[in-house]
Structure formats: structure tokens, C-alpha cells
Scaffold this active site. Sequence first.
Site, PDB file in Angstrom:
ATOM      1  N   HIS A  26      19.344  34.485  34.334  1.00 22.10           N
ATOM      2  CA  HIS A  26      18.700  35.776  34.062  1.00 22.10           C
ATOM      3  C   HIS A  26      19.521  36.606  33.076  1.00 22.10           C
ATOM      4  O   HIS A  26      18.990  37.082  32.061  1.00 22.10           O
ATOM      5  CB  HIS A  26      18.513  36.537  35.379  1.00 22.10           C
ATOM      6  CG  HIS A  26      17.875  37.875  35.227  1.00 22.10           C
ATOM      7  ND1 HIS A  26      16.526  38.089  35.449  1.00 22.10           N
ATOM      8  CD2 HIS A  26      18.380  39.076  34.859  1.00 22.10           C
ATOM      9  CE1 HIS A  26      16.244  39.362  35.236  1.00 22.10           C
ATOM     10  NE2 HIS A  26      17.356  39.984  34.879  1.00 22.10           N
ATOM     11  N   GLU A  27      20.790  36.794  33.379  1.00 26.72           N
ATOM     12  CA  GLU A  27      21.629  37.611  32.503  1.00 26.72           C
ATOM     13  C   GLU A  27      21.785  36.970  31.125  1.00 26.72           C
ATOM     14  O   GLU A  27      21.862  37.661  30.111  1.00 26.72           O
ATOM     15  CB  GLU A  27      22.997  37.840  33.139  1.00 26.72           C
ATOM     16  CG  GLU A  27      22.960  38.629  34.446  1.00 26.72           C
ATOM     17  CD  GLU A  27      22.315  39.996  34.305  1.00 26.72           C
ATOM     18  OE1 GLU A  27      22.366  40.578  33.203  1.00 26.72           O
ATOM     19  OE2 GLU A  27      21.760  40.490  35.295  1.00 26.72           O
ATOM     20  N   HIS A  58      19.053  38.000  28.756  1.00 28.99           N
ATOM     21  CA  HIS A  58      19.332  39.237  28.017  1.00 28.99           C
ATOM     22  C   HIS A  58      20.253  38.957  26.831  1.00 28.99           C
ATOM     23  O   HIS A  58      20.036  39.458  25.722  1.00 28.99           O
ATOM     24  CB  HIS A  58      20.017  40.253  28.941  1.00 28.99           C
ATOM     25  CG  HIS A  58      19.128  40.870  29.962  1.00 28.99           C
ATOM     26  ND1 HIS A  58      17.959  41.521  29.643  1.00 28.99           N
ATOM     27  CD2 HIS A  58      19.233  40.926  31.316  1.00 28.99           C
ATOM     28  CE1 HIS A  58      17.391  41.977  30.745  1.00 28.99           C
ATOM     29  NE2 HIS A  58      18.139  41.617  31.778  1.00 28.99           N
ATOM     30  N   HIS A 107      18.543  37.300  23.936  1.00 29.50           N
ATOM     31  CA  HIS A 107      17.687  38.263  23.236  1.00 29.50           C
ATOM     32  C   HIS A 107      18.525  39.083  22.248  1.00 29.50           C
ATOM     33  O   HIS A 107      18.128  39.296  21.099  1.00 29.50           O
ATOM     34  CB  HIS A 107      17.018  39.183  24.263  1.00 29.50           C
ATOM     35  CG  HIS A 107      15.837  39.924  23.729  1.00 29.50           C
ATOM     36  ND1 HIS A 107      15.161  40.871  24.450  1.00 29.50           N
ATOM     37  CD2 HIS A 107      15.198  39.862  22.536  1.00 29.50           C
ATOM     38  CE1 HIS A 107      14.165  41.350  23.739  1.00 29.50           C
ATOM     39  NE2 HIS A 107      14.169  40.758  22.565  1.00 29.50           N
TER      40      HIS A 107
END
Length: 795
Positions: free
Chosen positions: A568-569, A572, A575
Site C-alpha cells: 500500500h505505502e 503512494h 505515484h
Amino acid sequence: MLSSGSRLWVCTRCVRRRVTRPPQFQRRLWQSTNAAAAAAETDRPLVSHGVSAEHDDAVLRELFDAPSSTFASFSLKRSQGLFKNRYLTNPDGFLVFAQKNLDRATRIVKRVLAAATTAEYKGVVRDLDRLSDLLCRVLDLSDFVRMTHPEIRFQQAATDAWSMVYQYMNQLNTMTGLSDQLNEAISRPEVTDQWTDEEKIVADLLKLDFMKSAVNLPKKSRDRFVELSSQISDVGSAFVQTMGPEKSKVTLPSHRFYGLYPSLASTLKVRSQISIPTTGSEAAAALQSVYDEGTRKEIYLTQRTASTRTIGYLENMLRLRAELAGLAGFQSHGHMSLKDRMMAKSPSSVMEFLLALREHNAPMIQHELNELQDRKRERLAMPDAELHPWDRDFYMERIRAEMRSKVRHEDQLTAFFSVGTVMQGLSRLFDRLYGIRFVPRETLPGETWHPDVKRLDVMSDTGEQVAVLYCDLFYRPQKSPNPAHFTVRCSREILADEVEEAGADLNGTDMPYFDSAEQAANDGMEISRGDGPLKQLPTVALVCDFPKNDNAREPAFLSFYSVETLFHEMGHAIHSVLARTSFQNVSGTRCATDLAELPSTLMEHFAADPTVLSLFARHWKTDRPLPYEMVAERIKVAKRFEGIDTEHQILLAMVDQAYHSPEVSEPSFDSTYVFHDIHKRFAHGPLDPPRTRWQGFFGHLHSYGSTYYSYLFDRVLAERVWRVVFNGGEGGMAVSRANGERLKENLLKWGGGRDPWTCLADTLHDDRLAAGDEKSMALVGSWGIKDSIKAKQVS
């Protein structure tokens, strides 16, 4: 500009892990890029970028699985500066760094205010973006250091630098001249015709920021705006910090706690009684395990009733927000917040999404509730027994326990997930999807804040360095337990006049040594020297709190939940890496706030895909591939009552919308009445008794402020992208370069520099989304979250 009630974007994984997080000032013109989702050619690479990817891949695993043998000890040589920022070789450098950036910022402010010709107005947006970048260079890095650095001297120096720049921002907030000059530039066709599309988007964002900061209000109103902003911050903090129940504990005879987990019961029992704290894991465990319904009811009601004081702070905060929104010219706080870089442009659009999602979820939750009711009737041998709110956790846990007990495995799931293998797997996945991989690089003295921190250069398959990633993954005392992604420096184009300015300052007072003017233009941090324009490279810090292994002969292992967290992290981070825009205001995760969690939530789907897991998940000792059924069983248990969980989130999002609607300004506003009214109208399950006041524990009302729906919105979008673009992982589509390029080219690479609805429509090949109106929001809601939607079924 700086606004009141500033929100911190909190990862969806943090939504599940905790209730509150400290407030943070708003991101935009003078903003920080924290997310509440981080070598010069003379560097010494741990591995050569020219060496094969296979070699880099092997070293990457060793880097995290055998850190003591892979890294030299923390160097005592002269510091080269945190993140290679030449100003930050010691704590005293923070104030020098801050002052240098404020001096440059002041020159930009004077230039913007003096603009008079077409050529000068053409540069206003770039100047304001650079002004933002100069301030954020200090704020982002200082905010990170004061929260993460283990040394108190660095923490204090970073805090002082942050405060200096923050005070400067407050001064800018009182100036109408910058807003007037931006409006003048926007009003001139001969100026805007020369702007790029990205430049026009940044101009609109900056204009909105000025509007929301009420900079053009009369002085009396502006003074009241500043006063309200301060009050909202204080009252909001008080709401979070003093949050508590009306009763702090429930004390009953121990025989009424039959079924409570034995180890917990023995800890809580005093003589013949057991006292359970109202909030916390003990009460949650009791609701799952205690057989006596009356006991569960008493715990539940106490757990769901916030104190009168807490409710008072909450309602005061909501009323102050409503007044501030009115001063700024908005119908409500919801209207003001949703105007600000959100895909849902109005409260009515949010409700269209939530109502459509509720309709999609209705059959699922009704089926789950019927199961629970049947289980209760069967257990009590009472065919007419009704399901109550205090029954849900108890019967859900009984069903899950039966699922868990059916299968036993010789190996623990964690044995297949050492930290090194997971990092290796992420690099392999990104290589297949986007043509980028992680290459370990030895750090310079003083470049990191702790020996555990590892630097990875993000390299393209053409050999170009595209970003720097600092990984601080392991637990240590006084370190925040919450996983987080920090963009320490955004992508941004460095113009020729900035290099000239830096060159002229090379021999200035208090200037550190730089090898070149280009290096000085980015403070010594990494820059891109490709064939295109000179850019500052995204510098990202990834912070987690994974436990180290007490056995020095074994690597650190991750639970599957922690694997999901790391994926998940890293979503980020990627991105931030891929969205290398020319303007820092729209770089990386600085996109629509209700789109920011899409890449990270999507990565959770990859973490559970068998093809992706086959890239890396092997037993640390035997090298045996992970039996996928071990993961499948874990996911099945976790999603067993997904319908109930989804409705809970829908109702919270509806409450959030109601609490930031125009009705809050009415003298008769009662948050408890509104909370129960929404549940009466929209809940499928049993209702809380009217005397409960659970809204007092809804800490995200402070940090989200009418945007809580974003959690659900991005879950739906991630599910849709997974099904449509990656075909749900079937046939190896989760590791297809064509699919990765489709996502990157249509969505990830744009950051906030393109209309998000256009990005989404192009990504999904669905023109119905392009309008971005209420119908588009309702369409997204109709897709739902459950893994039953196939890419070929376009409804």
C-alpha cells in the site's frame, strides 16, 4: 494560501489501524506534501547501475534480510547532509537553509507584485509555483525530520526552521497583491494562450487557494477568518485529545464474563469481579467472546456513548467550520472542501455515490445479517430471536473461528515473507509493469538519520535514474508506529534563471560547497540530467515499524497484513516517482484528494495475486514456493463480512456529509439526532439505542472534514481498475507490461496535472466518466466493492 481546518490525508490502512492523527496545515500554494499519503555521479554505489538487473535484484534481498553484513556501520566521517542536502550537515544548518529559501522567496514575491508586461504576467504561475516549492523544501523536510529523526537537536532545529517558514506563510496570507496579480494574468488572453495545459491547471488551483484563504475579504472579515481558523484548530485538537466515553469502565461479577478469552479474564479479574475499560482492545475482545447477551449489551452501550464534553467540542468545531465557510463565500464547509481539488465537486455528488454504493451493497449485507440472525436463533434454540447491535461481533467471530479451524499448515505464512523477499518482489513487479526497478546505493556520511535506513535509486530500464527512495522500515523506540509515505522533495522543472541565480550565490555568506550551479539549484539533492529539461528528482521516504527478528540467524518476517501495508505505502511512493511533472503543485500525489488513495489501494490487490506472489514469496530457509491457498484462506476470513463493513463506512461517510452541511448553522443542530436519523434512514442492520452518542469517537471528522467518503471511493475505483485493466489478475495479467503502461500513461504519470475524470475515463476506456458530474459519481458507486464484477460486465 493557508486555510483553516486543514486536513491531513490519512492512508486507508491507517483508517483501519487508528482513529486520529495530528492536524496538519493545508497543502497547496504554501503547503507541505506529507501523507496524514521521500547521487551525484561521485557517489559510491553499493552496486553499479551498469551491472545486470539480476545482480541488483539479489543484492536488494540481502540488503534487508542481512543488513549487518551488507552495510558498513554508521559513518563517523564528515556529514554530507541529510538527503544530500548540503545545508543540513548539522542541526545549525536548518535555520541557514530556511533563511536562504525565504530570501529567494521574497525576491519572487517582489517580482510577481511588480509584473506589468505580457511577458512578466506569463511567468506569474511559474513564479508562484517556485515560491511554493521554496517554502515546501523547508516545510516538507523539516516536518519529516522533526517527526522521524532520533536526535533531539535535529528535531528542535527542524521545528525552528518549520516555524520560521510557517510564520512567513502567515504573512503572505495577509497580502492581496499576489492574488490580484494572478487574477490579472488569468484575465489576459495573450498570457493564457501561451500557458501549457499543466500551467492553466496550476493557475486555477492557486486562484481557488486565494479564494479559500479569504485574502480579498474586507479587513474586519479577514481578521475574523484568521480568528476562526485558529479557533477551529484549537477546538479540533481538543476534540481529538480529550475524546472519551461517559463511563470509563464496566464492572460486573466475573461469572457474567463466561467465554472471555482466559488470558484476558485473568488479567482483568479482581476478587470476584471483572472491570473492562470502555474503549480499547479489551472491550472489543469481550464483545467477540462473552456469551452473556446482557453483559455484551452493557459493554456495547457504554462503548458507544461519548462524554458530554466530547460532544460539546465536536459540535463547536462543526459550527465554527460552518461560519468560516460562510465568510469565504461558500454555502457550507462541505461545499468549500469539495471545491478544493476533489473529483466529487459537491455534497450532492458525494451522496449520489454513497446512495448508489448502498444499493449495490444491500443484497450482500442483508444476506450477512440473515446469517448472523440464523446463527443466533440456532444457538439459543429460539426461532424468533432478533439480532441486536451487541450480537454482531460475537456471531461474526464464531463464524470466522470455524473457518480458521478447518485448515492447519505446517509452516507459518510469515516464513514466506522476509522483508528482503518482499522488497525484491516489489522491484520485480514494478520492473514488469513500468520498466523501473530498485537499485541499492551506499549512502554518504550523514545522508540518512539512522543506520537502519537504506537508500534505493529508482532506475528505468533505459538506465535513467528517476527518483530516490529512502526506506526506514524497522521498529525503534520513540518512532511513530504508523506507516507513512513522505515526499521530501517533489518533482519540478528547474529553469535556467534558477541555475544562474544559484551560480551567483555559490560564494555567498553561509553557503555550503557545491560542485556546480545545477547542484546548488537543488541544494545538493538529486537532479535529472536527461535529454529533457533539468528537473529535481522526487525524493521519497517510506517509514514503517516492522519488528526485527530477535534471532540474528534469521531475517525479519512480515505478517500478510504487513505485506499489504508495504504494498500500500509503496503504491503512494510509485505515484510520486512516476508523476514527474514540471510544476510541483501537481506533482506525484498532489492530485485530486479523492484519487490519491487509488494507486495505493490498487497495490493491495497485487499483494494478494498468485502471479505476483510467485515472483518472490518463497520459504526463507527451504526456498519452497508459497502455497497460495494459505493466502487465499486468510483473505477469505478477512472478507467474510465485507458487506457489513462497507455499510458501516457508508454510514460514517453520510454522517460526515451531514455534519458539514448548511443545517449545521441552525441553532437547533444536534449531532446526536443527526447521527441516529441517518442510521434510521439508511442502515440495514439493527440500530443503536437513541441514548448512545458514538459520533464523539469519530476522530476522522477532525482530519477529513467532509471528505471521509474518499476511503470508499478509492476502494471502488481500485476494484474497478483491477478488474478492467488487469483482468482481476487472471492469466498473468497482473504482471503485464501493456497493462502497466496503460495505467501509467493514462493516470499515474499525470499527478494532478490533468483532469482526474479524464484520466479515469481513459484508463478504464469508459467515456461515461469523462463528464465528472453527479451521474459519473453514481456510476462509480453502482460498481460496488465486492470481487464479483468482471471486466467484461460493463453495467
